[in-house]
Enzyme design. Structure first.
Site, PDB file in Angstrom:
ATOM      1  N   GLU A 174      17.101 -23.039  39.169  1.00  0.00           N
ATOM      2  CA  GLU A 174      15.728 -23.354  39.570  1.00  0.00           C
ATOM      3  C   GLU A 174      14.800 -23.097  38.384  1.00  0.00           C
ATOM      4  OE1 GLU A 174      14.644 -22.084  43.434  1.00  0.00           O
ATOM      5  OE2 GLU A 174      12.496 -22.351  43.109  1.00  0.00           O
ATOM      6  N   GLU A 298       6.918 -17.810  50.220  1.00  0.00           N
ATOM      7  CA  GLU A 298       7.403 -19.189  50.114  1.00  0.00           C
ATOM      8  C   GLU A 298       8.618 -19.433  51.008  1.00  0.00           C
ATOM      9  OE1 GLU A 298       5.785 -20.359  45.705  1.00  0.00           O
ATOM     10  OE2 GLU A 298       7.881 -19.762  45.816  1.00  0.00           O
ATOM     11  N   ARG A 331       9.355  -7.843  44.875  1.00  0.00           N
ATOM     12  CA  ARG A 331       8.353  -8.701  44.240  1.00  0.00           C
ATOM     13  C   ARG A 331       7.037  -8.753  45.018  1.00  0.00           C
ATOM     14  NH1 ARG A 331       9.707 -14.205  43.470  1.00  0.00           N
ATOM     15  NH2 ARG A 331       9.170 -14.406  41.288  1.00  0.00           N
ATOM     16  N   ASP A 372       0.491 -17.899  39.074  1.00  0.00           N
ATOM     17  CA  ASP A 372       1.906 -18.225  38.910  1.00  0.00           C
ATOM     18  C   ASP A 372       2.250 -18.712  37.500  1.00  0.00           C
ATOM     19  OD1 ASP A 372       4.513 -18.682  39.419  1.00  0.00           O
ATOM     20  OD2 ASP A 372       4.232 -20.396  40.729  1.00  0.00           O
ATOM     21  N   GLU A 400       8.293 -23.270  32.982  1.00  0.00           N
ATOM     22  CA  GLU A 400       8.005 -24.127  34.127  1.00  0.00           C
ATOM     23  C   GLU A 400       6.653 -24.830  34.008  1.00  0.00           C
ATOM     24  OE1 GLU A 400       8.027 -21.873  37.754  1.00  0.00           O
ATOM     25  OE2 GLU A 400       7.336 -23.543  38.986  1.00  0.00           O
TER      26      GLU A 400
HETATM   27  O1  GCW Z   1       6.269 -20.704  40.723  1.00  0.00           O
HETATM   28  C1  GCW Z   1       7.116 -20.648  41.746  1.00  0.00           C
HETATM   29  C2  GCW Z   1       8.240 -21.543  41.360  1.00  0.00           C
HETATM   30  C3  GCW Z   1       9.380 -21.374  42.313  1.00  0.00           C
HETATM   31  C4  GCW Z   1       9.764 -19.890  42.291  1.00  0.00           C
HETATM   32  C5  GCW Z   1       8.564 -19.052  42.686  1.00  0.00           C
HETATM   33  C6  GCW Z   1       8.846 -17.573  42.619  1.00  0.00           C
HETATM   34  C7  GCW Z   1      11.910 -18.921  42.584  1.00  0.00           C
HETATM   35  O2  GCW Z   1       7.790 -22.870  41.347  1.00  0.00           O
HETATM   36  O3  GCW Z   1      10.424 -22.203  41.899  1.00  0.00           O
HETATM   37  O4  GCW Z   1      10.853 -19.641  43.124  1.00  0.00           O
HETATM   38  O5  GCW Z   1       7.520 -19.308  41.823  1.00  0.00           O
HETATM   39  O6  GCW Z   1       8.531 -16.985  41.597  1.00  0.00           O
HETATM   40  O7  GCW Z   1       9.371 -17.007  43.555  1.00  0.00           O
END
Ligand code: GCW
Length: 709
Positions: A174, A298, A331, A372, A400
């Site tokens: 991912e 999420e 987290r 993020d 990312e």
């Molecule tokens: O920014 C987002 C990413 C996800 C990621 C999430 C996270 C692993 O797009 O892909 O998932 O953060 O940090 O949990």
């Protein structure tokens, strides 16, 4: 003939696999002195880590000195390199007092007199410190340091220096742009790809001492007995290099693996299940590091599914791991779709009240900024706000939001900026680095995590420049006070060439590359404007869909009159999550750093910038400046043809062409979009985007890499 020889040595075929550990022959002016000082090595060879240190010296010195070093287990009566602990190398016992407070991973590296001889000594309390010292020495030789005044004393500032791999069990990574996962779960535990050892070597060379093997969007199968045996095989490979294995734990695993009806943290059956699982893991992996958990974020399961808190969830796992010395990295990346609150505020709101509620072996892992991993964010307001809880920094090494692997963006300056940011929670000097290293609040536990950019690509990271980000992460995790520029200088010297006319221009281009990406993607504090889902390319028009805070319009709030997210005391009041001195600065449009203006303020398009230009003019200028920087990198790199080996030169040049086109695309799409919103004419001298907004908005990239799934 001479010219031909020179040419051949420059043209050495390189594919990037050797990373910063290529160990090419040292400068002619140095090689004699190095041979004289280091040709004989006194080193123990009884433990796996001792043998790893010897192997690395063998490889490194043979390459750098052009001759095989001679190894001895006791002083040979000649000038030599002597390494070990007072136990493993008795001649080093005189260093015992100096090693008292150097820590379990620290080392001394010094030229000194020993038994009437001038020797170079690497002394540590434990084998792993010796291995770290060996890598340090090899770095000095690679960068051409003199041995005469050698006097180094190193202790890592952070206890846990950990890579987080977002690798799925099917080999997909991912947000990974470096091919598939390095872990071949299918052939483990029997087949141990030599690459696993090289991975551990690279980490040890930086002092990285942990790896979370699987994605935080976790699959419970990672905790099944069969997969634990596979993880144990990797742990066995990594152990001599000081790299401990950790696993991401899916909170609902007791139901999925154990067949329980609940994963409620207060349920005795659930508690029993996790204790049993921790015991099973420790039987297979005696030095298991612990669990990383993404919960109630999420869509992941978590304690809130049962009306319990994040502390209840973290403590459940912490209690199971405690008998074995493991830690929980819980987290703080949480935000709920049913909370209408500014997303940037939610993690703080959720966690700050839990300060003091976590067990001693829990760390709360906080992303560097409140949204993020954007090209630029202010530091996360949780840093400094939970004094009774050790907070672990989470950086993203994989890019990312910074152009994937094809954009040359050196992240050292981003990490440095965050670590040096001043939270002011205990007055000036309360830097994020001091929160994270535990010194501000006297925590025994401390740590930094980096979301890895490593895959099975031959270059390891998907390009020839992305390993620099792995490298910078590791060096800053060891010592957050180091400079991103010095780190880049070491990396370029070891990776490409020692020639000053290569090092200087490449370091210069790296150092400006992150700001360039900010400029061509999200200047002046804009954020989260990428395309939906895969995050590839611009998407300032993204609107609608399942949740507002996954859209761009939520973040930029542009209309005919102005642009920016009002997080001032008049707006969402996000500023008030910071210490008063910081909050005041962010709250005041006249004081807020311009590079965060639109993060904290909604301002009219005609807002006067410090340059004297209007915001609109400045914004368009920044977009173009970013794209222009990429062109400048192309011309710098073009000038290095013949000075950098041809295979890597060609590869980087091709990626720079991709980056140039994509930077221009970001600029054009963003300018076209914002112009469609504000109706303003383009500032004088600016080139109109070649297409209307609708063209950019219609572009589709169904197979862009790394998408979450
Ligand atoms: O920014 C987002 C990413 C996800 C990621 C999430 C996270 C692993 O797009 O892909 O998932 O953060 O940090 O949990």
């Amino acid at each position: 003939m001479l010219a031909l020889v020179a040419c051949v040595s420059v043209a050495r075929a390189e594919d990037g696999y050797g990373l910063w550990m290529r160990y090419v022959q040292a400068d002619a002016s140095k090689v004699e002195a190095y041979r004289a000082a280091l040709g004989d090595v006194v080193a123990p060879d009884r433990t796996p880590t001792q043998r790893a240190a010897r192997d690395e010296l063998q490889r490194g010195l043979a390459g750098l000195l052009g001759v095989q070093p001679r190894f001895h287990t006791a002083p040979a009566g000649t000038a030599a390199l002597v390494l070990g602990t007072p136990d493993s190398s008795p001649s080093l016992v005189i260093f015992q007092p100096e090693l008292e407070d150097i820590g379990e991973e620290g080392y001394l590296l010094r030229q000194t007199q020993l038994g009437g001889q001038t020797v170079v000594v690497i002394a540590a309390r434990r084998d792993i410190g010796v291995l770290y010292g060996v890598f340090h020495l090899l770095r000095l030789l690679q960068t051409g340091a003199a041995l005469s005044d050698l006097d180094v004393r190193e202790t890592p500032r952070m206890k846990l220096r950990v890579l987080n791999h977002w690798d799925n069990l099917d080999g997909y990574v991912e947000r990974g742009y470096a091919g598939g996962s390095l872990w071949d779960w299918h052939t483990l535990p029997e087949w141990l790809d030599p690459r696993y050892t090289d991975y551990a070597r690279a980490n040890a060379s930086l002092g990285i001492n942990g790896a979370v093997l699987n994605n935080v969007n976790a699959n419970a199968v990672s905790l099944s007995s069969a997969y634990l045996r596979k993880a144990a095989a990797l742990a066995d490979v990594f152990r001599p290099y000081g790299v401990r294995v950790y696993l991401s734990a899916r909170f609902s695993a007791p139901m999925e693996l154990g067949g329980l009806a609940t994963a409620d943290p207060l349920d005795p059956g659930v508690q029993r299940w996790w204790r049993g699982k921790a015991d099973e893991i420790h039987a297979l992996i005696p030095d298991f590091g612990g669990f990383l958990v993404k919960a109630n974020s999420e869509g992941q399961p978590g304690p809130q599914d049962y009306g319990r808190s994040h502390a209840d969830g973290a403590n459940l796992l912490a209690d199971a791991l405690a008998p074995h010395g493991g830690v929980v990295m819980w987290r703080a990346f949480v935000y709920a779709h049913d909370v209408p609150e500014d997303r940037a505020k939610q993690a703080y709101n959720e966690f700050v009240g839990l300060d003091g509620a976590f067990r001693d072996n829990v760390m709360v892992q906080v992303k560097n900024g409140p949204i993020d991993f954007q090209p630029r964010e202010p530091f996360h307001p949780l840093f400094g706000a939970m004094p009774r809880t050790p907070l672990m920094m989470e950086f993203q090494i994989t890019k990312e939001y910074l152009g994937f692997a094809t954009h040359l963006v050196y992240l050292g300056p981003l990490y440095e900026e965050v670590l040096r940011a001043d939270t002011h929670v205990r007055g000036p000097g309360s830097t994020v680095a001091r929160v994270v290293d535990g010194s501000l609040d006297a925590h025994a536990l401390s740590g930094v995590a980096g979301v890895a950019n490593i895959g099975d690509d031959r270059t390891w990271s998907g390009s020839h420049f992305d390993p620099a980000n792995w490298y910078a992460f590791g060096r800053l995790a060891w010592n957050p006070d180091q400079s991103a520029r010095d780190i880049a200088t070491d990396w370029v010297t070891m990776t490409f060439s020692r020639a000053p006319d290569v090092v200087a221009p490449v370091v210069a281009m790296m150092m400006g590359s992150r700001e360039a990406a900010v400029d061509y993607m999200t200047p002046l504090g804009l954020h989260h404007l990428m395309a939906r889902g895969h995050h590839y390319g611009p998407g300032p028009w993204v609107a609608g869909g399942p949740r507002a805070d996954w859209t761009s319009v939520y973040y930029h709030r542009a209309d005919r009159h102005g642009i920016g997210f009002d997080r001032t005391t008049r707006g969402s009041d996000g500023v008030s999550q910071y210490a008063p001195a910081v909050a005041r600065t962010f709250d005041d449009v006249g004081q807020v750093p311009e590079n965060l203006l639109l993060w904290f303020h909604h301002v009219p398009w005609q807002h006067r910038m410090r340059s004297g230009q209007t915001l609109w003019t400045e914004l368009v200028h920044r977009y173009g400046r970013g794209a222009g920087y990429v062109e400048a990198m192309q011309s710098t790199w073009g000038g290095l043809r013949g000075k950098v080996d041809e295979p890597r030169h060609r590869h980087v040049a091709a990626f720079l062409r991709i980056q140039r086109d994509e930077a221009q695309w970001w600029r054009d799409a963003s300018v076209a979009y914002f112009q469609s919103i504000n109706g303003l004419p383009l500032p004088a001298g600016e080139t109109p985007p070649p297409h209307p907004r609708a063209y950019y908005q219609a572009l589709q990239f169904p197979y862009a890499p790394g998408d979450g799934r």
